[in-house]
Enzyme design. Sequence first.
Site, PDB file in Angstrom:
ATOM      1  N   ARG A   1     -14.218 -27.444 -36.138  1.00 51.08           N
ATOM      2  CA  ARG A   1     -13.691 -28.372 -35.150  1.00 51.08           C
ATOM      3  C   ARG A   1     -12.183 -28.388 -35.320  1.00 51.08           C
ATOM      4  O   ARG A   1     -11.688 -28.347 -36.452  1.00 51.08           O
ATOM      5  CB  ARG A   1     -14.238 -29.793 -35.362  1.00 51.08           C
TER       6      ARG A   1
ATOM      7  N   GLU B   1      -9.485 -30.751 -27.305  1.00 48.80           N
ATOM      8  CA  GLU B   1     -10.043 -29.871 -26.261  1.00 48.80           C
ATOM      9  C   GLU B   1     -10.209 -30.643 -24.968  1.00 48.80           C
ATOM     10  O   GLU B   1     -10.612 -31.813 -25.020  1.00 48.80           O
ATOM     11  CB  GLU B   1     -11.402 -29.334 -26.721  1.00 48.80           C
TER      12      GLU B   1
ATOM     13  N   HIS C   1     -13.651 -22.424 -27.294  1.00 57.81           N
ATOM     14  CA  HIS C   1     -14.886 -22.996 -27.865  1.00 57.81           C
ATOM     15  C   HIS C   1     -16.133 -22.248 -27.356  1.00 57.81           C
ATOM     16  O   HIS C   1     -16.943 -22.803 -26.630  1.00 57.81           O
ATOM     17  CB  HIS C   1     -14.971 -24.504 -27.547  1.00 57.81           C
TER      18      HIS C   1
HETATM   19  O1  LIG Z   1     -19.689 -26.305 -31.404  1.00 61.99           O
HETATM   20  C1  LIG Z   1     -20.865 -26.087 -31.381  1.00 61.99           C
HETATM   21  C2  LIG Z   1     -21.855 -26.924 -32.011  1.00 61.99           C
HETATM   22  O2  LIG Z   1     -21.471 -27.956 -32.592  1.00 61.99           O
HETATM   23  O3  LIG Z   1     -23.039 -26.606 -31.958  1.00 61.99           O
END
Ligand SMILES: O=CC(=O)O
Length: 333
Positions: free
Chosen positions: A246, A275, A293
Amino acid sequence: MSRTKVLLLGKIDHAHVAWSTISDIAEIVQPTATNRQDFIAECQSGALDGVSVAYRTFDSANVTGRIDSELLDAFPKSLKFLCHNGAGYDQIDIPACTAHSVRVSNTPTAVDDATADVTIWLLLGALRNLPVGIKALREGKWRGSPLPQLGHDPQGKILGILGMGGIGRNVATKARAFGMRIRYHNRHRLSPELEDGAEYVDLETLYRESDVLSLNLPLNPSTRHSVAAPEFALMKPGIVIVNTARGAVMDEAALVDALASGTVSSVGLDVYENEPEIHPGLLANDNVLLVPHMGTWTQETQQKMEEWAIDNVRLAVTQGKLKSIVPEQKDLA
Ligand SMILES: O=CC(=O)O
């Protein structure tokens, strides 16, 4: 007898067959609200009363916002299970869910291969300076002038993995195939079987000695900005960093500074602090390989994740339990 009500927050894109087994055993309820304020009002109107299980997607936060105390206060009191489709669940305030007696599940394991694959792709791309060449080529300048700096081979380099859960271990396995030497730091040292030859080191050693650093830790209040100015100051000059966890586990502004000073030579990023906004200093830097992402962006993995989350819904409806309750709530399982 009235049927169990399941709240669908977001939509099912792939696992329609699995979802149809839920509509066989429960009544599916969907909100009409398109923003948080209206969603809270809809909850307060009683329109969602009686739901005991909710399925939610990452994108449903565009309507509901973060699942926090305010939202949990508005949710019907009947809500007992929240099944999140995703491995990372930083959009959900877990202590607030626990206080409201709502048990939460995520989709670990299902995401490991796809996320690790993108990690390796970013790692190799950043290590080899590929974004510089790609940009020049797109501008019609072939490799450009001056030529991109020569990259580095992964063979023999130290890969430091911060966070050695399912994704971190999967990255380690794949990086070994490229001849990398694996070190890791984790809250707890793993068993020798799970370590599989990776060397456990303290955080300072990880920063000081890694040639490449891969961030694979979850975001929560204690991991926010784990990598910030003091950590960059410890790093081996010229380190390459990859983040598919993240954005906010790293201080993005400090990263921009570390790139400018050369402490960090290049980065590969799939995730960002705010984001979909991206720090302009990252966009402007050719040594930054950026992906929006897309760590789990494959048909197979999206299907697996939905099916996993639906398994949690099914177990909650039929047996009042979850297949993968989040670690913070293990004692409630
Ligand atoms: O970012 C993707 C997830 O958390 O599965």
